[in-house]
Design a protein around this motif. Structure first.
Motif, PDB file in Angstrom:
ATOM      1  N   MET A   1       0.844  -1.202   0.000  1.00 28.41           N
ATOM      2  CA  MET A   1       0.000   0.000   0.000  1.00 28.41           C
ATOM      3  C   MET A   1       0.876   1.247   0.000  1.00 28.41           C
ATOM      4  SD  MET A   1      -3.001   1.166   2.666  1.00 28.41           S
ATOM      5  CE  MET A   1      -4.190   0.005   2.010  1.00 28.41           C
ATOM      6  N   ARG A   2       0.584   2.181  -0.890  1.00 26.02           N
ATOM      7  CA  ARG A   2       1.360   3.409  -0.990  1.00 26.02           C
ATOM      8  C   ARG A   2       0.926   4.404   0.089  1.00 26.02           C
ATOM      9  NH1 ARG A   2       3.903   3.356  -6.256  1.00 26.02           N
ATOM     10  NH2 ARG A   2       5.008   1.386  -6.002  1.00 26.02           N
ATOM     11  N   LYS A   3       1.914   4.916   0.835  1.00 23.68           N
ATOM     12  CA  LYS A   3       1.635   5.964   1.817  1.00 23.68           C
ATOM     13  C   LYS A   3       1.808   7.319   1.139  1.00 23.68           C
ATOM     14  CE  LYS A   3       2.820   3.479   6.052  1.00 23.68           C
ATOM     15  NZ  LYS A   3       1.419   3.500   6.522  1.00 23.68           N
TER      16      LYS A   3
ATOM     17  N   GLY B   1     -10.959  11.815  -1.900  1.00 27.17           N
ATOM     18  CA  GLY B   1     -11.084  10.823  -2.964  1.00 27.17           C
ATOM     19  C   GLY B   1     -10.044   9.719  -2.872  1.00 27.17           C
ATOM     20  N   LEU B   2      -8.776  10.101  -2.672  1.00 25.15           N
ATOM     21  CA  LEU B   2      -7.714   9.095  -2.596  1.00 25.15           C
ATOM     22  C   LEU B   2      -7.836   8.238  -1.338  1.00 25.15           C
ATOM     23  CD1 LEU B   2      -4.571  11.057  -3.854  1.00 25.15           C
ATOM     24  CD2 LEU B   2      -5.838   9.264  -5.057  1.00 25.15           C
ATOM     25  N   SER B   3      -8.395   8.789  -0.256  1.00 27.87           N
ATOM     26  CA  SER B   3      -8.542   8.006   0.987  1.00 27.87           C
ATOM     27  C   SER B   3      -9.513   6.846   0.820  1.00 27.87           C
ATOM     28  CB  SER B   3      -8.998   8.915   2.128  1.00 27.87           C
ATOM     29  OG  SER B   3     -10.340   9.348   1.937  1.00 27.87           O
ATOM     30  N   LYS B   4     -10.326   6.887  -0.222  1.00 28.59           N
ATOM     31  CA  LYS B   4     -11.276   5.802  -0.476  1.00 28.59           C
ATOM     32  C   LYS B   4     -10.683   4.712  -1.383  1.00 28.59           C
ATOM     33  CE  LYS B   4     -15.124   9.068   0.032  1.00 28.59           C
ATOM     34  NZ  LYS B   4     -15.230   8.807   1.474  1.00 28.59           N
ATOM     35  N   GLU B   5      -9.454   4.936  -1.872  1.00 27.74           N
ATOM     36  CA  GLU B   5      -8.779   3.922  -2.691  1.00 27.74           C
ATOM     37  C   GLU B   5      -8.181   2.849  -1.787  1.00 27.74           C
ATOM     38  OE1 GLU B   5      -8.371   3.897  -6.187  1.00 27.74           O
ATOM     39  OE2 GLU B   5      -9.910   5.464  -6.137  1.00 27.74           O
ATOM     40  N   ASN B   6      -8.397   1.582  -2.127  1.00 33.35           N
ATOM     41  CA  ASN B   6      -7.962   0.485  -1.265  1.00 33.35           C
ATOM     42  C   ASN B   6      -6.444   0.363  -1.143  1.00 33.35           C
ATOM     43  OD1 ASN B   6     -10.619  -0.312  -0.730  1.00 33.35           O
ATOM     44  ND2 ASN B   6     -10.691  -1.609  -2.575  1.00 33.35           N
ATOM     45  N   ASP B   7      -5.708   0.803  -2.165  1.00 33.38           N
ATOM     46  CA  ASP B   7      -4.266   0.598  -2.181  1.00 33.38           C
ATOM     47  C   ASP B   7      -3.474   1.872  -1.883  1.00 33.38           C
ATOM     48  OD1 ASP B   7      -5.118   1.755  -4.489  1.00 33.38           O
ATOM     49  OD2 ASP B   7      -4.032   0.421  -5.847  1.00 33.38           O
ATOM     50  N   ILE B   8      -4.161   2.899  -1.353  1.00 22.85           N
ATOM     51  CA  ILE B   8      -3.487   4.156  -1.024  1.00 22.85           C
ATOM     52  C   ILE B   8      -3.858   4.575   0.391  1.00 22.85           C
ATOM     53  CG2 ILE B   8      -3.261   6.616  -1.610  1.00 22.85           C
ATOM     54  CD1 ILE B   8      -3.852   5.874  -4.505  1.00 22.85           C
ATOM     55  N   ASP B   9      -2.837   4.829   1.210  1.00 23.58           N
ATOM     56  CA  ASP B   9      -3.018   5.254   2.599  1.00 23.58           C
ATOM     57  C   ASP B   9      -2.714   6.754   2.677  1.00 23.58           C
ATOM     58  OD1 ASP B   9      -3.447   5.165   5.293  1.00 23.58           O
ATOM     59  OD2 ASP B   9      -1.527   4.241   5.801  1.00 23.58           O
ATOM     60  N   VAL B  10      -3.751   7.580   2.921  1.00 20.08           N
ATOM     61  CA  VAL B  10      -3.627   9.030   2.817  1.00 20.08           C
ATOM     62  C   VAL B  10      -3.445   9.690   4.177  1.00 20.08           C
ATOM     63  CG1 VAL B  10      -4.812  11.158   2.119  1.00 20.08           C
ATOM     64  CG2 VAL B  10      -4.944   9.123   0.673  1.00 20.08           C
TER      65      VAL B  10
END
Length: 383
Positions: A1-3, A26-35
């Motif tokens: 997961m990308r931070k 928007g990006l916080s709702k992506e499963n593979d991105i930790d915002v």
């Protein structure tokens, strides 16, 4: 997961803050991105930000980052050049630009410090490339509009034929051009109205109201309504849905978020041509032909400089676009005489859902095994 850490303002109605909010949520709702977010301002209720968005942003603000991010997305003005703590952190700089010549410092700093420059229009990307920035450094991701608010539902046109200008009295926005046309072309006997939506809390008070009072008194022009308070997205959509034409005779623009929002509400757009708005304003009848003009880069009349602005070695000048005032006057009068209204432009515009997908794809495309731009530049200097 990308931070991913997003750095900038989040709580006012400036386009930078709006983009940062939409991007973070928007990006916080992506499963593979930790915002995570690094907030450079504080909450102020005068800005009338959506309560739903405030709740999401405050939740992200309270989220503690336990290790350095893979990617920092910086969206501020002026740009922040401070090195991240980790040499492994990639720096993405979201950076629009409104003029046709790039500050020289930016070309150098972007080349040696930033891993990717994200700009909202191909027009601006070409300005960067003409300045010598490596093409693979630049990514074009447009700004979006929120379909919940900006749409053609419940459109309720005013009884008066209404033009709306959204912006401020900075020279590059072209309000002076619009007022000159208005006072000459539209008189009290015309069933026409001009709405000016200013934003003095964000851009500063240019004393527009006294100018408008004097203009109407001296010239007998048609009605002008001034709105200077902070409005929500719902309130802005109501203005657009009551208006026939969005007019924006800009001399310098990086994208034109409000133009897109107005079009989403069915406003007919009248904007300067040969600029970034060409990428979603596709009808030649909507474009005002400009000519290139040279202005002094260090004159605050033309550029509203802040501490840290990179304008010192632009060669002393910038290149702006002066819209043809006669063409604009003719088109505004033709719109009124023919009672022209807009249509459903949604297929030509960019939603935030589209935009978030592009950001997520760019983030996930990064090869974390490669050295950062800063390390490469450091190695080059010491070789």
């Amino acid at each position: 997961m990308r931070k991913v850490e997003i750095i900038g303002k989040f709580f006012d109605n400036h386009s930078l803050s709006i983009i940062n909010r939409k991007l973070a949520i928007g990006l916080s709702k992506e499963n593979d991105i930790d915002v995570y977010i690094n907030v450079l301002d504080s909450y102020d209720p005068q800005y009338n930000v959506s309560s739903t968005e405030l709740k999401e942003i405050k939740k992200l603000t309270a989220k503690a980052m336990t290790e350095e991010p893979d990617i920092q997305i910086r969206h501020t003005y002026p740009p922040i050049w401070r090195w991240p703590v980790s040499d492994k952190t990639r720096v993405f700089q979201i950076q629009p630009w409104e003029y046709r010549k790039l500050p020289f410092e930016w070309q150098y700093k972007f080349e040696t410090f930033v891993d990717k420059v994200i700009t909202p229009s191909t027009w601006t990307a070409n300005i960067y490339k003409e300045a010598g920035l490596r093409p693979d450094k630049v990514a074009v991701i447009p700004n979006g509009y929120d379909t919940k608010y900006f749409n053609t539902k419940n459109k309720n046109l005013s009884d008066k034929y209404t033009f709306v200008f959204v912006g401020n009295a900075q020279w590059r926005k072209g309000l002076d051009i619009l007022l000159q046309i208005w006072s000459q072309v539209f008189k009290k006997e015309d069933n026409a109205k001009l709405i000016i939506k200013d934003n003095p809390a964000v851009y500063g008070d240019y004393q527009v109201v006294p100018q408008l009072v004097k203009l109407q008194y001296d010239t007998g022009c048609a009605e002008i309504e001034y709105i200077g308070n902070q409005l929500s997205e719902i309130d802005m959509s109501r203005i657009y849905k009551s208006s026939h034409v969005l007019v924006h005779p800009y001399r310098g623009e990086g994208f034109g978020m409000h133009v897109q929002e107005a079009m989403a509400c069915g406003c007919f757009p009248l904007v300067t041509g040969d600029g970034p708005t060409d990428e979603f304003v596709r009808d030649d009848l909507c474009r005002i032909p400009p000519k290139a003009v040279v202005v002094k880069a260090d004159d605050p009349k033309y550029m509203m400089m802040k501490p840290g602005d990179s304008l010192t070695t632009m060669g002393g000048h910038a290149i702006a676009a002066e819209p043809d005032i006669h063409d604009l006057a003719g088109k505004m009068r033709a719109c009124y005489d023919r009672n022209i209204t807009g249509r459903d432009y949604s297929r030509e515009l960019f939603t935030w859902e589209n935009v978030i997908e592009r950001y997520a794809a760019l983030i996930n495309s990064v090869d974390m095994s490669e050295p950062t731009a800063r390390i490469l530049a450091q190695g080059w200097r010491t070789a």
